[in-house]
Design an enzyme around this catalytic site. Structure first.
Site, short mmCIF file in Angstrom:
data_model
loop_
_atom_site.label_atom_id
_atom_site.label_comp_id
_atom_site.label_asym_id
_atom_site.label_seq_id
_atom_site.Cartn_x
_atom_site.Cartn_y
_atom_site.Cartn_z
N SER A 8 9.19 -0.87 10.83
CA SER A 8 8.08 0.07 11.00
C SER A 8 7.21 0.17 9.76
CB SER A 8 8.63 1.46 11.36
OG SER A 8 9.51 1.93 10.35
N TYR A 48 1.79 4.13 5.10
CA TYR A 48 1.16 2.86 4.77
C TYR A 48 -0.34 2.85 5.00
CZ TYR A 48 6.02 1.37 4.88
OH TYR A 48 7.37 1.26 4.65
N LYS A 190 3.21 -19.41 -2.63
CA LYS A 190 1.95 -18.77 -3.02
C LYS A 190 2.19 -17.36 -3.58
CE LYS A 190 1.81 -15.87 0.54
NZ LYS A 190 1.64 -14.41 0.54
N ASP A 243 -3.68 -18.87 2.56
CA ASP A 243 -2.82 -17.76 2.12
C ASP A 243 -2.82 -17.65 0.60
OD1 ASP A 243 -1.27 -15.60 2.70
OD2 ASP A 243 0.50 -16.72 3.31
N ASN A 255 2.18 -8.81 -4.76
CA ASN A 255 2.51 -9.79 -5.80
C ASN A 255 1.44 -9.81 -6.88
OD1 ASN A 255 5.01 -11.37 -4.68
ND2 ASN A 255 3.66 -11.09 -2.95
N GLU A 280 8.03 -10.12 -2.96
CA GLU A 280 8.78 -11.32 -2.58
C GLU A 280 8.68 -12.42 -3.63
OE1 GLU A 280 10.88 -11.64 -0.33
OE2 GLU A 280 10.40 -10.38 1.39
#
Length: 331
Positions: A8, A48, A190, A243, A255, A280
């Site tokens: 979610s 969010y 990336k 991307d 990032n 990540e």
């Protein structure tokens, strides 16, 4: 067809809304009651998307058994959680489902790509195929229905086409692809480049430097991806350069944001101590460093990011070291 979106958070919510907009049968599964209540009662996910009204038909639940009659299960959870959630839902599955993955990275211990993890953890009798729904996309833009284009990548073309038809509309266009290796490696690496881009921006470097970073970063992505069987042309598409551009230049990128903080302080200490977000590229940098060393793959930008994150090297020194590498032809 019924789709269950696992997660979610921002991307799970945005993609679930795409399906609601398309009048598809969809429900979100989450573990945070506040987010579930916000979606069900207020038609928002304000954690969010502050001030964004969601499609009123979008619903959420904390009952994992909701997957039992699903045709499509979309996994919108961090890479480290993919294995656990697959093992959790597998006993409840009844249909031969399409599992859609939107996470970008590797298993933290085995270094597997996400499609490999899913095929290992979902029983063969429950799994039609894995489709990676990936490309240049930020949830913050998709949720307000800004034009976006991404790929549905799968070894099973007909399932990629199902996902293409199910998710495409007038603001989200889906292309299909079959280079699972190249696409998954591209969207993972990336994130490391985005950290590097943020670091350079934090240090005060501007457009010339970012252009160089993106261009040379793309070459590293190609070098790594082709070594493991990816197609070079894949890196010229949405899961490669597409991307890479959006993640290296956008304020929406976690990032990039992480790298910017590190560069601004010229030190990684506070980021590692206080960061609570899923970034990540941090885990990916560690895995790419290890695998590249084992296979003698030249990844200078990734190596410098690794040195900053895990060896405490000063970002300014890393930038200088990249500029002072041995001179050579571009290609």
């Amino acid at each position: 067809m019924k789709t269950v979106v696992i997660g979610s958070g921002s991307w799970g919510t945005a993609l679930a809304q795409v399906l609601a907009d398309n009048k598809e049968k969809v429900i979100i599964y989450g573990i945070e009651k506040s987010e579930i209540d916000d979606i069900n009662l207020n038609h928002e996910n304000s954690k969010y998307f502050e001030g964004v009204e969601l499609n009123p038909n979008l619903k959420a639940t904390d009952d994992i058994t909701v997957v039992k009659d699903a045709d499509i299960v979309l996994l919108a959870v961090p890479t480290f959680a993919i294995e656990g959630i697959c093992l959790q839902i597998d006993p409840y599955l009844k249909n031969n489902i399409i599992v859609v993955n939107v996470s970008k990275g590797f298993h933290p211990e085995t270094s597997e790509r996400m499609s490999e993890v899913i095929r290992r953890c979902i029983s063969k009798e429950h799994l039609s195929s894995v489709v990676s729904l990936i490309g240049p996309s930020h949830a913050e833009e998709v949720v307000i229905r800004l034009l976006t284009t991404i790929d549905a990548v799968s070894l099973k073309e007909e399932d990629a086409q199902v996902i293409q038809r199910t998710f495409s509309n007038n603001y989200l266009r889906i292309y299909t692809g079959d280079d699972e290796i190249g696409s998954e490696l591209g969207v993972a690496i990336k994130n490391v480049m985005a950290i590097a881009s943020g670091i350079l921006s934090g240090l005060g470097y501007q457009d010339n430097t970012r252009a160089a970073l993106i261009t040379r970063g793309l070459q590293e992505m190609i070098r790594y991806g082709v070594f493991f069987g990816g197609k070079q042309q894949t890196f010229m598409g949405l899961t490669g350069i597409g991307d890479l551009i959006v993640t290296c230049t956008s304020i929406h990128s976690r990032n990039f944001e992480a790298g910017y903080q590190i560069g601004k302080e010229n030190d990684v200490t506070n980021f590692l101590k206080y960061n609570k977000k899923t970034v990540e590229g941090v885990r990916t940098a560690k895995i790419v460093h290890k695998v590249a060393k084992e296979n003698n793959i030249d990844m200078p930008i990734c190596e410098e990011v690794y040195q900053i994150l895990f060896e405490g090297k000063e970002p300014k020194t890393c930038a200088n070291d990249l500029m002072l590498r041995e001179l050579k032809k571009e290609f």
